[in-house]
Design an enzyme around this catalytic site. Sequence first.
Site, PDB file in Angstrom:
ATOM      1  N   ASP A  59       0.845  -1.189  -0.075  1.00  0.00           N
ATOM      2  CA  ASP A  59      -0.085   0.050   0.042  1.00  0.00           C
ATOM      3  C   ASP A  59       0.891   1.116   0.002  1.00  0.00           C
ATOM      4  O   ASP A  59       1.966   1.097   0.630  1.00  0.00           O
ATOM      5  CB  ASP A  59      -0.942   0.101   1.405  1.00  0.00           C
ATOM      6  CG  ASP A  59      -1.815  -1.053   1.328  1.00  0.00           C
ATOM      7  OD1 ASP A  59      -2.236  -1.691   0.421  1.00  0.00           O
ATOM      8  OD2 ASP A  59      -2.132  -1.464   2.660  1.00  0.00           O
ATOM      9  N   ASP A  65      -0.462   7.945   8.085  1.00  0.00           N
ATOM     10  CA  ASP A  65      -0.170   6.574   8.709  1.00  0.00           C
ATOM     11  C   ASP A  65       1.174   6.391   9.387  1.00  0.00           C
ATOM     12  O   ASP A  65       1.201   5.971  10.428  1.00  0.00           O
ATOM     13  CB  ASP A  65       0.155   5.441   7.402  1.00  0.00           C
ATOM     14  CG  ASP A  65      -1.254   5.209   6.561  1.00  0.00           C
ATOM     15  OD1 ASP A  65      -2.237   5.153   7.132  1.00  0.00           O
ATOM     16  OD2 ASP A  65      -1.068   5.176   5.229  1.00  0.00           O
ATOM     17  N   GLU A  88       0.621  -2.710  11.031  1.00  0.00           N
ATOM     18  CA  GLU A  88       0.479  -2.754   9.656  1.00  0.00           C
ATOM     19  C   GLU A  88       1.697  -2.201   8.906  1.00  0.00           C
ATOM     20  O   GLU A  88       2.159  -2.653   7.854  1.00  0.00           O
ATOM     21  CB  GLU A  88      -0.915  -2.122   9.230  1.00  0.00           C
ATOM     22  CG  GLU A  88      -0.922  -1.835   7.620  1.00  0.00           C
ATOM     23  CD  GLU A  88      -2.319  -1.254   7.695  1.00  0.00           C
ATOM     24  OE1 GLU A  88      -3.287  -1.682   7.272  1.00  0.00           O
ATOM     25  OE2 GLU A  88      -2.220  -0.013   6.924  1.00  0.00           O
ATOM     26  N   GLU A  89       2.415  -1.045   9.689  1.00  0.00           N
ATOM     27  CA  GLU A  89       3.179  -0.241   8.850  1.00  0.00           C
ATOM     28  C   GLU A  89       4.732  -0.786   9.362  1.00  0.00           C
ATOM     29  O   GLU A  89       5.790  -0.106   9.203  1.00  0.00           O
ATOM     30  CB  GLU A  89       3.222   1.250   9.349  1.00  0.00           C
ATOM     31  CG  GLU A  89       1.780   1.953   9.075  1.00  0.00           C
ATOM     32  CD  GLU A  89       1.348   1.807   7.708  1.00  0.00           C
ATOM     33  OE1 GLU A  89       2.154   1.470   6.787  1.00  0.00           O
ATOM     34  OE2 GLU A  89       0.000   1.823   7.334  1.00  0.00           O
ATOM     35  N   ASP A 109      -3.330  -1.505  13.896  1.00  0.00           N
ATOM     36  CA  ASP A 109      -3.631  -0.904  12.258  1.00  0.00           C
ATOM     37  C   ASP A 109      -3.339   0.645  12.873  1.00  0.00           C
ATOM     38  O   ASP A 109      -4.546   1.235  13.419  1.00  0.00           O
ATOM     39  CB  ASP A 109      -4.786  -1.270  11.905  1.00  0.00           C
ATOM     40  CG  ASP A 109      -4.836  -0.374  10.475  1.00  0.00           C
ATOM     41  OD1 ASP A 109      -4.085   0.737  10.134  1.00  0.00           O
ATOM     42  OD2 ASP A 109      -5.861  -0.614   9.533  1.00  0.00           O
ATOM     43  N   LEU A 111      -3.546   3.750  11.432  1.00  0.00           N
ATOM     44  CA  LEU A 111      -4.593   4.228  10.774  1.00  0.00           C
ATOM     45  C   LEU A 111      -5.313   3.385   9.757  1.00  0.00           C
ATOM     46  O   LEU A 111      -4.626   3.137   8.850  1.00  0.00           O
ATOM     47  CB  LEU A 111      -4.173   5.542  10.190  1.00  0.00           C
ATOM     48  CG  LEU A 111      -5.054   6.861  10.105  1.00  0.00           C
ATOM     49  CD1 LEU A 111      -5.495   7.251  11.589  1.00  0.00           C
ATOM     50  CD2 LEU A 111      -4.484   7.792   9.434  1.00  0.00           C
ATOM     51  N   ASP A 112      -6.342   3.288  10.047  1.00  0.00           N
ATOM     52  CA  ASP A 112      -7.342   2.306   9.080  1.00  0.00           C
ATOM     53  C   ASP A 112      -8.142   3.505   8.311  1.00  0.00           C
ATOM     54  O   ASP A 112      -8.969   4.397   8.682  1.00  0.00           O
ATOM     55  CB  ASP A 112      -8.358   1.301   9.637  1.00  0.00           C
ATOM     56  CG  ASP A 112      -9.117   0.582   8.928  1.00  0.00           C
ATOM     57  OD1 ASP A 112      -8.559  -0.188   8.097  1.00  0.00           O
ATOM     58  OD2 ASP A 112     -10.352   0.582   8.888  1.00  0.00           O
ATOM     59  N   GLU A 266      -6.775  -6.281  12.159  1.00  0.00           N
ATOM     60  CA  GLU A 266      -8.067  -5.524  11.589  1.00  0.00           C
ATOM     61  C   GLU A 266      -9.204  -6.519  11.829  1.00  0.00           C
ATOM     62  O   GLU A 266     -10.289  -6.492  12.695  1.00  0.00           O
ATOM     63  CB  GLU A 266      -8.132  -5.397  10.126  1.00  0.00           C
ATOM     64  CG  GLU A 266      -7.159  -4.314   9.530  1.00  0.00           C
ATOM     65  CD  GLU A 266      -7.139  -3.878   8.161  1.00  0.00           C
ATOM     66  OE1 GLU A 266      -7.070  -2.753   7.884  1.00  0.00           O
ATOM     67  OE2 GLU A 266      -7.278  -4.855   7.192  1.00  0.00           O
TER      68      GLU A 266
HETATM   69  P1  AHG Z   1      -5.786   0.731   5.597  1.00  0.00           P
HETATM   70  O1  AHG Z   1      -6.156   1.907   5.301  1.00  0.00           O
HETATM   71  O2  AHG Z   1      -5.274   0.403   7.192  1.00  0.00           O
HETATM   72  O3  AHG Z   1      -4.815   0.238   4.377  1.00  0.00           O
HETATM   73  O4  AHG Z   1      -6.922  -0.453   5.347  1.00  0.00           O
HETATM   74  C1  AHG Z   1      -8.052  -0.023   4.462  1.00  0.00           C
HETATM   75  C2  AHG Z   1      -8.952  -1.171   4.282  1.00  0.00           C
HETATM   76  C3  AHG Z   1     -10.165  -1.040   5.075  1.00  0.00           C
HETATM   77  O5  AHG Z   1     -10.145  -0.365   6.055  1.00  0.00           O
HETATM   78  C4  AHG Z   1     -11.309  -0.944   3.877  1.00  0.00           C
HETATM   79  O6  AHG Z   1     -12.429  -1.694   4.490  1.00  0.00           O
HETATM   80  C5  AHG Z   1     -10.662  -1.489   2.815  1.00  0.00           C
HETATM   81  O7  AHG Z   1      -9.242  -1.458   3.074  1.00  0.00           O
HETATM   82  C6  AHG Z   1     -11.034  -0.670   1.563  1.00  0.00           C
HETATM   83  O8  AHG Z   1     -10.281  -1.257   0.401  1.00  0.00           O
HETATM   84  P2  AHG Z   1     -10.836  -0.818  -1.311  1.00  0.00           P
HETATM   85  O9  AHG Z   1     -10.893   0.704  -1.098  1.00  0.00           O
HETATM   86  O10 AHG Z   1      -9.619  -1.269  -1.777  1.00  0.00           O
HETATM   87  O11 AHG Z   1     -12.166  -1.556  -1.248  1.00  0.00           O
HETATM   88 MN    MN Z   2      -6.707  -1.009   7.707  1.00  0.00          MN
HETATM   89 MN    MN Z   3      -3.540   1.219   8.150  1.00  0.00          MN
END
Ligand code: AHG
Ligand code: MN
Ligand code: MN
Length: 317
Positions: A59, A65, A88-89, A109, A111-112, A266
């Site tokens: 990512d 983050d 996560e990081e 995590d 920051l989700d 998560e």
């Molecule tokens: P993060 O921001 O920690 O990488 O997690 C995002 C996750 C989750 O929270 C969310 O439901 C999903 O990724 C959305 O992903 P898409 O936009 O790819 O569907």
């Molecule tokens: Mn997340």
């Molecule tokens: Mn995250």
Amino acid sequence: MKTLPHYLLAHLEGNERQIELNLIIADIADAGKKIAHEVQRSGLLDLHGAAGGQNVHDDEVQKLDEHSNSIMKDILSANEHIIGLASEEEEDVVDVSNGKDHGYLVAFDPLDGSSNIDINMPVGTIFSVLPSAGDIKEDFLQPAGKQVAAGYVLYGSSTVMVFSLGNGVHEFTLDPDNGEFVLTTENIKMLENTGYIAYNPYVLPNMDPKKAEAYRQLCDQTARSMRWIGAMVADVHRTLFKGGFFAYPSVGKGGNYKGKLRMQYEAKPLGWLVEQAGGKAILDDKPINDLTSSDLHQKVSVELGDAGTMRLFESFL
Ligand code: AHG
Ligand code: MN
Ligand code: MN
């Protein structure tokens, strides 16, 4: 009005982990306050946008983050009861044991909901606390039922901290006037057969066909409205309070389907919370407590929701 420190004192009375859990939850609440402060000012402080790197999941890492990860690490590594951190990081487990051979592990995590950061939408910090007898790497992989605490801090229209210590799920709201988390909902119990349906319908053609059909049937038979925030923490928060169904299925081609959401920081904590509130969580097609982990950054499929909606969903499988 009950503040978090007062509530914890009474709530943990007689608990064999009273002191440790008290201090760990207090530290996470402190980190949450600091991250909330950063999130609120991110547009003013040039904290929007990418940090210029990728994490272990490939990512694109956002500046917030990184900041949130540093805040969590700085605060939790100073807690003498915590011996290991996983994020996560961070590619690997962070050993903060300072020679101690047992204690607690925190997976988080920081920051989700990265895609929500720049547009003033909800994001959150998710955490999972496990006991450890010293084998830090292996002990992070313990099943969901071994968690002694789990929860999240959600930075939405207000900042709330929702957690369970294995005895009910409770919500505290940050009062910006005095910086205290105040108890706003004790013992959250999920409503049944109501609420919203939440998944991304565009992935249906790339899912296991049988499961995709179950998703379609659930929509047809419940005829409820859909909601999708795009941050699991916020979508699960809504599901906890309003009931309903949240899913992020495995997708792929030719029978090779893979999940996106991460098990340790998560799916495991949020699925456990949902079950603590009377709902049901299925990870990689198994009841959450039956799923064993093999990898710190393992990804799983997630279906969770209120008990009635989940029964209906499972009847279509
Ligand atoms: P993060 O921001 O920690 O990488 O997690 C995002 C996750 C989750 O929270 C969310 O439901 C999903 O990724 C959305 O992903 P898409 O936009 O790819 O569907
Ligand atoms: Mn997340
Ligand atoms: Mn995250």
